[in-house]
Design a protein around this motif. Structure first.
Motif, short mmCIF file in Angstrom:
data_model
loop_
_atom_site.label_atom_id
_atom_site.label_comp_id
_atom_site.label_asym_id
_atom_site.label_seq_id
_atom_site.Cartn_x
_atom_site.Cartn_y
_atom_site.Cartn_z
N ALA A 217 0.84 -1.21 0.00
CA ALA A 217 0.00 0.00 0.00
C ALA A 217 0.87 1.25 0.00
O ALA A 217 1.58 1.53 0.96
N LYS A 218 0.82 2.01 -1.09
CA LYS A 218 1.62 3.22 -1.22
C LYS A 218 0.71 4.45 -1.23
O LYS A 218 -0.40 4.40 -1.73
N ASP A 219 1.23 5.54 -0.67
CA ASP A 219 0.53 6.81 -0.80
C ASP A 219 0.46 7.21 -2.27
O ASP A 219 1.30 6.81 -3.09
N GLU A 220 -0.55 8.03 -2.58
CA GLU A 220 -0.68 8.53 -3.94
C GLU A 220 0.45 9.51 -4.27
O GLU A 220 1.05 10.13 -3.38
N ILE A 221 0.73 9.65 -5.56
CA ILE A 221 1.70 10.65 -6.02
C ILE A 221 1.05 12.02 -5.88
O ILE A 221 -0.03 12.27 -6.40
N THR A 222 1.68 12.90 -5.14
CA THR A 222 1.14 14.23 -4.83
C THR A 222 2.29 15.24 -4.82
O THR A 222 3.45 14.87 -4.98
N PRO A 223 1.97 16.52 -4.59
CA PRO A 223 3.05 17.51 -4.48
C PRO A 223 4.05 17.24 -3.35
O PRO A 223 5.15 17.77 -3.37
N ILE A 224 3.67 16.43 -2.34
CA ILE A 224 4.62 16.12 -1.27
C ILE A 224 5.22 14.72 -1.44
O ILE A 224 6.10 14.33 -0.67
N ARG A 225 4.74 13.98 -2.41
CA ARG A 225 5.31 12.66 -2.72
C ARG A 225 5.33 12.51 -4.24
O ARG A 225 4.51 11.81 -4.82
N PRO A 226 6.29 13.17 -4.88
CA PRO A 226 6.25 13.27 -6.34
C PRO A 226 6.80 12.05 -7.07
O PRO A 226 6.79 12.03 -8.30
N THR A 227 7.32 11.04 -6.34
CA THR A 227 7.92 9.89 -7.01
C THR A 227 7.85 8.68 -6.11
O THR A 227 7.76 8.80 -4.89
N ASP A 228 7.91 7.49 -6.73
CA ASP A 228 7.96 6.23 -5.99
C ASP A 228 9.39 5.79 -5.71
O ASP A 228 9.62 4.80 -5.02
N ASP A 229 10.35 6.50 -6.25
CA ASP A 229 11.72 6.00 -6.29
C ASP A 229 12.52 6.27 -5.02
O ASP A 229 13.64 5.80 -4.89
N GLY A 230 11.98 7.04 -4.10
CA GLY A 230 12.75 7.38 -2.91
C GLY A 230 13.64 8.58 -3.18
O GLY A 230 14.02 8.86 -4.31
N ALA A 231 13.99 9.30 -2.12
CA ALA A 231 14.76 10.53 -2.29
C ALA A 231 15.93 10.61 -1.32
O ALA A 231 16.40 11.67 -0.98
N ALA A 232 16.41 9.43 -0.87
CA ALA A 232 17.42 9.41 0.19
C ALA A 232 18.71 10.09 -0.22
O ALA A 232 19.41 10.68 0.60
N TYR A 381 12.67 -3.59 4.74
CA TYR A 381 11.29 -3.48 5.21
C TYR A 381 11.05 -2.09 5.80
O TYR A 381 10.03 -1.45 5.51
N LEU A 382 12.01 -1.61 6.61
CA LEU A 382 11.88 -0.28 7.20
C LEU A 382 11.94 0.80 6.12
O LEU A 382 11.19 1.79 6.16
N TYR A 383 12.81 0.59 5.13
CA TYR A 383 12.89 1.54 4.01
C TYR A 383 11.54 1.65 3.30
O TYR A 383 11.07 2.75 3.00
N ASN A 384 10.92 0.50 3.03
CA ASN A 384 9.62 0.51 2.35
C ASN A 384 8.55 1.21 3.20
O ASN A 384 7.68 1.90 2.66
N PHE A 415 17.27 20.11 15.38
CA PHE A 415 17.91 18.99 14.69
C PHE A 415 17.11 18.63 13.45
O PHE A 415 15.93 18.98 13.31
N THR A 416 17.76 17.93 12.55
CA THR A 416 17.07 17.34 11.39
C THR A 416 17.73 16.01 11.09
O THR A 416 18.79 15.68 11.64
N VAL A 417 17.09 15.24 10.23
CA VAL A 417 17.58 13.91 9.88
C VAL A 417 17.79 13.86 8.38
O VAL A 417 16.93 14.29 7.60
N ALA A 418 18.94 13.34 7.95
CA ALA A 418 19.24 13.18 6.52
C ALA A 418 19.36 11.69 6.20
O ALA A 418 19.71 10.89 7.05
N GLY A 419 19.06 11.35 4.95
CA GLY A 419 19.11 9.96 4.52
C GLY A 419 17.75 9.31 4.46
O GLY A 419 17.63 8.12 4.16
N ASN A 420 16.69 10.07 4.74
CA ASN A 420 15.33 9.57 4.72
C ASN A 420 14.85 9.42 3.27
O ASN A 420 15.02 10.35 2.48
N PRO A 421 14.25 8.27 2.88
CA PRO A 421 13.77 8.14 1.51
C PRO A 421 12.57 9.01 1.19
O PRO A 421 12.21 9.17 0.01
N GLN A 422 11.91 9.57 2.21
CA GLN A 422 10.77 10.45 1.95
C GLN A 422 11.26 11.81 1.46
O GLN A 422 12.37 12.25 1.78
N SER A 423 10.41 12.49 0.72
CA SER A 423 10.76 13.82 0.22
C SER A 423 10.56 14.91 1.26
O SER A 423 11.03 16.03 1.07
N LEU A 424 9.87 14.59 2.33
CA LEU A 424 9.54 15.61 3.33
C LEU A 424 9.72 15.04 4.74
O LEU A 424 9.13 14.01 5.08
#
Length: 472
Positions: A217-232, A381-384, A415-424
């Motif tokens: 189950a994936k979220d829809e492609i939207t302005p905050i999730r513009p791709t399925d490919d990950g953005a890490a 699994y966690l990445y997905n 603080f912030t976190v880098a390396g997250n596959p999400q775009s936001l």
């Protein structure tokens, strides 16, 4: 320092192995905003690192290596401190706008760069130029495999002191809920039984939802999730905003919810405002936020010496879980809807999930994957789980008093976190009765300044709607 083959090495925790794998590699960037220009000499910096920072935990002096059986272990090494301290050079006497942009680009750059494999997994960066929020910035870059936010914040606080009186301990906001249970006489039993039943139902629902969100189950492609490919591996635009905790508490009291409910509701409303402005139809898109939770019940940070004791009450390491919170779908334009519904929606979801063991079952399932298929499979699994959703949200509490580092008063902390596959990615931290909200948005995907503006507008909408004569 040479090590003999028979040397006993410390195993890397299961979660630590997942967070530094071929598919995941998270780093935490902790930023201290100095109120005065940074004037710490190199010799003093290295001395403090050797005397204060390295003794905090052996992992700060260790490499992650593979033993002869292919298992990840921590191996103590001699630390070359100069290799861990970075001081970028920029032209002098430039405008604050220039240094703001330079600092943002620098954060993005070091967030993308992998930490060297031949040295312990941390660095310190000193940006000695004024920005619009600080006279200078000190950045701690720490790999998430070293520990979670609770552990690493405890380590950071070991290097800092109260600015007003170094002999006094730092204090933290209470995390006790103001919501009270009804236990009047024997009537409590009639609420207890339905609560157990609903807890079983919620557990089954939450666990099933988590499995689906981590697999098909994936979220829809939207302005905050513009791709399925990950953005890490894409660079971040990092921007932040500050809200008054007094104003947040007013909303909290008015709606009888928690501070976490309020600020998460603000973020969800701000997200919908941004989505609607970018693509009107996305106001009804299926989008979810993965909210990371610290599984420790804490009212403040323990000293590092307490955290590393055997069977510690608040142990060092990575102790977190995650839950999915869906953004409310809208049938009318966002500004025509009731903004308080976003806070109440968040509160209801979190209450429901608290009356559930779904988070613990999900953790057990992840551990089962790791045990039988290995840490790489568990990391995938966690990445997905993250990649199939739209937003990552996490928060931490900071001290109520101003801190200082080497006589440098710290006016801001985030603080912030880098390396997250999400775009936001949204991170939140309290400090000195302020709440700092940081937006990490992948460049080319999300307009971080536009998103920030929408979150600020959402806060204003919720605050105004919550104000009434009965407000606290």
């Amino acid at each position: 320092m040479e090590f003999e083959p028979e040397e006993v090495l410390e195993p890397v925790s299961p979660t630590g192995q997942m967070l530094k794998s071929s598919v995941l590699s998270f780093v935490i960037l902790g930023v201290l905003e100095s109120e005065v220009p940074i004037h710490i000499s190199e010799s003093r910096t290295l001395s403090q690192l050797e005397e204060v920072f390295l003794p905090i935990n052996p992992r700060f002096s260790s490499l992650m290596v593979l033993d002869k059986n292919g298992q990840k272990k921590w191996k103590r090494v001699e630390v070359k401190l100069k290799d861990h301290v970075k001081v970028p050079i920029y032209p002098d006497k430039m405008s604050l706008e220039y240094y703001d942009e330079s600092f943002s680009d620098y954060l993005s750059k070091i967030g993308m760069e992998q930490l060297p494999k031949n040295q312990p997994l941390w660095e310190i960066h000193m940006f000695k130029y004024p920005t619009s929020t600080a006279a200078g910035n000190i950045i701690f870059k720490l790999h998430h495999a070293l520990g979670d936010g609770y552990s690493l914040m405890g380590a950071l606080l070991s290097c800092l002191q109260r600015a007003d009186n170094p002999s006094l301990p730092l204090t933290f906001p209470s995390r006790q809920s103001t919501l009270k249970m009804d236990g009047k006489g024997g009537r409590g039993i009639f609420k207890f039984v339905p609560r157990i039943f609903s807890g079983v139902i919620n557990t089954m629902s939450d666990f099933g939802e988590s499995i689906l969100k981590s697999t098909v189950a994936k979220d829809e492609i939207t302005p905050i999730r513009p791709t399925d490919d990950g953005a890490a591996l894409q660079p971040l635009n990092i921007t932040s905003m500050t809200f008054s905790l007094d104003h947040i508490k007013q909303i909290k009291c008015s709606l009888n919810v928690t501070i976490n409910d309020v600020i998460t509701g603000v973020v969800l409303l701000g997200t919908r405002l941004y989505m609607e402005a970018a693509d009107y139809e996305s106001r009804r898109a299926h989008s979810t936020a993965v909210v990371l939770l610290n599984t420790r019940s804490i009212n403040g940070y323990k000293s590092v010496s307490e955290m590393v004791k055997p069977k510690a009450e608040m142990p060092w390491g990575n102790r977190f879980a995650f839950l999915h919170v869906a953004l409310p779908k809208l049938t009318v334009p966002t500004e025509s809807s009731d903004p308080l519904e976003f806070v109440l929606h968040t509160s209801n979801i979190i209450k429901k999930k608290r009356n559930s063991s779904g988070v613990h079952l999900t953790g057990a399932f992840l551990e089962t994957i790791r045990k039988y298929k290995g840490s790489e499979a568990a990391a995938k699994y966690l990445y997905n789980t993250l990649n199939n959703s739209s937003i990552g949200v996490t928060n931490m509490i900071g001290p109520t008093e101003k801190m200082a580092l080497e006589n440098h008063p710290i006016g801001g902390l985030y603080f912030t976190v880098a390396g997250n596959p999400q775009s936001l990615t949204i991170t939140m931290m309290s400090y000195m009765e302020k709440l700092r909200v940081v937006v990490g948005a992948k460049k080319g995907h999300i307009d971080s300044k536009g998103f920030k503006s929408c979150v600020e507008k959402a806060f204003e909408m919720i605050f105004n709607a919550a104000l009434s004569p009965s407000s606290c």
